[in-house]
Scaffold this motif. Structure first.
Motif, PDB file in Angstrom:
ATOM      1  N   THR A  26      -6.312   1.361   7.921  1.00  0.00           N
ATOM      2  CA  THR A  26      -7.011   1.265   6.645  1.00  0.00           C
ATOM      3  C   THR A  26      -8.292   0.457   6.826  1.00  0.00           C
ATOM      4  O   THR A  26      -8.432  -0.330   7.757  1.00  0.00           O
ATOM      5  CB  THR A  26      -6.131   0.600   5.579  1.00  0.00           C
ATOM      6  OG1 THR A  26      -5.730  -0.692   6.036  1.00  0.00           O
ATOM      7  CG2 THR A  26      -4.902   1.442   5.290  1.00  0.00           C
ATOM      8  N   SER A  60      -6.863   8.044   0.899  1.00  0.00           N
ATOM      9  CA  SER A  60      -6.721   6.619   0.608  1.00  0.00           C
ATOM     10  C   SER A  60      -5.285   6.246   0.274  1.00  0.00           C
ATOM     11  O   SER A  60      -4.468   7.092  -0.079  1.00  0.00           O
ATOM     12  CB  SER A  60      -7.618   6.218  -0.564  1.00  0.00           C
ATOM     13  OG  SER A  60      -8.970   6.492  -0.302  1.00  0.00           O
ATOM     14  N   ARG A 116      -9.327   3.410   2.095  1.00  0.00           N
ATOM     15  CA  ARG A 116      -9.368   4.699   2.785  1.00  0.00           C
ATOM     16  C   ARG A 116      -8.982   4.516   4.245  1.00  0.00           C
ATOM     17  O   ARG A 116      -9.048   3.411   4.796  1.00  0.00           O
ATOM     18  CB  ARG A 116     -10.745   5.343   2.673  1.00  0.00           C
ATOM     19  CG  ARG A 116     -11.822   4.693   3.530  1.00  0.00           C
ATOM     20  CD  ARG A 116     -13.134   5.461   3.434  1.00  0.00           C
ATOM     21  NE  ARG A 116     -13.008   6.793   4.005  1.00  0.00           N
ATOM     22  CZ  ARG A 116     -13.871   7.777   3.773  1.00  0.00           C
ATOM     23  NH1 ARG A 116     -14.914   7.571   2.973  1.00  0.00           N
ATOM     24  NH2 ARG A 116     -13.704   8.966   4.326  1.00  0.00           N
ATOM     25  N   GLU A 144      -8.106   0.659  -3.820  1.00  0.00           N
ATOM     26  CA  GLU A 144      -7.696   1.640  -2.831  1.00  0.00           C
ATOM     27  C   GLU A 144      -8.315   1.289  -1.487  1.00  0.00           C
ATOM     28  O   GLU A 144      -9.331   0.594  -1.423  1.00  0.00           O
ATOM     29  CB  GLU A 144      -8.140   3.057  -3.237  1.00  0.00           C
ATOM     30  CG  GLU A 144      -7.470   3.582  -4.498  1.00  0.00           C
ATOM     31  CD  GLU A 144      -7.844   5.032  -4.774  1.00  0.00           C
ATOM     32  OE1 GLU A 144      -8.722   5.569  -4.059  1.00  0.00           O
ATOM     33  OE2 GLU A 144      -7.245   5.620  -5.689  1.00  0.00           O
ATOM     34  N   ARG A 200      -3.133   3.573  -2.279  1.00  0.00           N
ATOM     35  CA  ARG A 200      -3.235   2.698  -3.444  1.00  0.00           C
ATOM     36  C   ARG A 200      -2.708   1.328  -3.065  1.00  0.00           C
ATOM     37  O   ARG A 200      -1.645   1.217  -2.460  1.00  0.00           O
ATOM     38  CB  ARG A 200      -2.444   3.271  -4.616  1.00  0.00           C
ATOM     39  CG  ARG A 200      -2.981   4.577  -5.165  1.00  0.00           C
ATOM     40  CD  ARG A 200      -2.124   5.055  -6.330  1.00  0.00           C
ATOM     41  NE  ARG A 200      -2.657   6.272  -6.926  1.00  0.00           N
ATOM     42  CZ  ARG A 200      -2.347   7.499  -6.522  1.00  0.00           C
ATOM     43  NH1 ARG A 200      -1.493   7.654  -5.517  1.00  0.00           N
ATOM     44  NH2 ARG A 200      -2.865   8.563  -7.113  1.00  0.00           N
ATOM     45  N   ALA A 250       0.857  -1.182   0.000  1.00  0.00           N
ATOM     46  CA  ALA A 250       0.000   0.000   0.000  1.00  0.00           C
ATOM     47  C   ALA A 250       0.889   1.227   0.000  1.00  0.00           C
ATOM     48  O   ALA A 250       1.897   1.270   0.711  1.00  0.00           O
ATOM     49  CB  ALA A 250      -0.908   0.001   1.224  1.00  0.00           C
TER      50      ALA A 250
END
Length: 293
Positions: A243, A265, A167, A165, A267, A148
């Motif tokens: 996350t 967010s 958040r 993604e 990736r 991430a």
């Protein structure tokens, strides 16, 4: 020099010494030492300093690690290519993953892969930062990685596949300061006691960014062990920004999970070496299909 000698050399590196490596390889220590001495003669250089029971890499030994891993991985790829004729009925796949992504989407990916290839074992290696994932894949310690990142996915040292993604959300104890169902503005975290992860992770970068924007908070606990975050929250030590892969697990444990506004967010990317074994190629295919349904 033969591949067996390189495998023995890497076992000593990975297990931290001759004794542990010999046990892992089911060899006698004299046999292992003899094989390494033969490799050193072939290379014309010592690979280890023997200090008591310890084995410390020489400069030449450190230089051999990456090409040795590449050679061993190439042989494994060749063997796996032959095994592919048998429809991947057996074998092992090495994959490095950051902790939060091990919860999701890795669980979904492995479920899809194992359902189709139940004979192939997936070995998950821990990597705590995106750079560590890339390095583990680049050097051949793993064929695949899951990471991430707040920025673009890496595209030079590895092949990257975007898989969505995640958040950031706030996890609080059931009697926490924010009601369930109402998003929390980032500024409302001013004065909060937060449980934070180690530097180099996306979660830590997010809370450090809050402080840079003038949102003051107290670090109640800092941990490298991601599994400690939820118990610490439930014990009332503090709140945690994580996350959303943790949402279901946290809510089942009794915590309250709320969105943070504005939405920020990370990736998520599946990364791979450029030349893959049949098992790794099959995993990529299954994984991408599973997370894009």
């Amino acid at each position: 020099m033969d591949i067996r000698q390189l495998e023995y050399f890497l076992a000593i590196v990975d297990h931290g010494g001759f004794h542990r490596a010999a046990s892992a390889l089911y060899l006698s220590q004299p046999s292992l030492s003899q094989a390494v001495r033969a490799l050193e003669r072939d290379l014309g250089s010592s690979l280890f300093h023997r200090i008591g029971r310890r084995a410390v890499l020489t400069e030449a030994g450190a230089a051999l690690i990456e090409p040795a891993r590449a050679a061993v991985r190439s042989l494994e790829t060749a063997r796996a290519s032959v095994a592919a004729v048998h429809e991947l009925r057996a074998g092992r796949l090495d994959l490095a993953s950051m902790p939060s992504q091990t919860v999701e989407p890795l669980t979904t990916m492995i479920r899809a892969f194992s359902g189709r290839y139940p004979g192939v074992s997936v070995n998950i290696r821990a990597a705590f930062t995106s750079r560590e994932v890339v390095e583990t894949v680049r050097t051949g310690a793993a064929e695949l990685g899951l990471l991430a990142t707040p920025g673009p996915l890496p595209d030079k040292e590895v092949v990257s596949y975007a898989v969505g993604e995640q958040r950031f959300v706030l996890v609080t104890p059931p009697d926490g300061p924010f009601p369930a169902g109402r998003p929390v503005a980032a500024e409302e975290l001013a004065g909060a006691r937060l449980i934070v992860g180690q530097r180099g992770t996306g979660m830590r970068a997010y809370v450090d960014g809050l402080r840079e924007r003038g949102v003051g908070f107290t670090v109640a606990a800092e941990t490298e062990h991601r599994v400690a975050i939820l118990p610490l929250v439930l014990a009332g030590v503090g709140l945690a920004v994580v996350t959303e892969s943790w949402r279901t697990t946290a809510e089942r444990a009794g915590a309250v999970v709320v969105d943070i506004e504005p939405k920020t967010s990370l990736r998520i990317g599946l990364v791979s070496r450029r030349v893959l074994s049949p098992a790794a190629r099959a995993f990529v295919t299954c994984a991408l299909a599973a997370v894009t349904v």
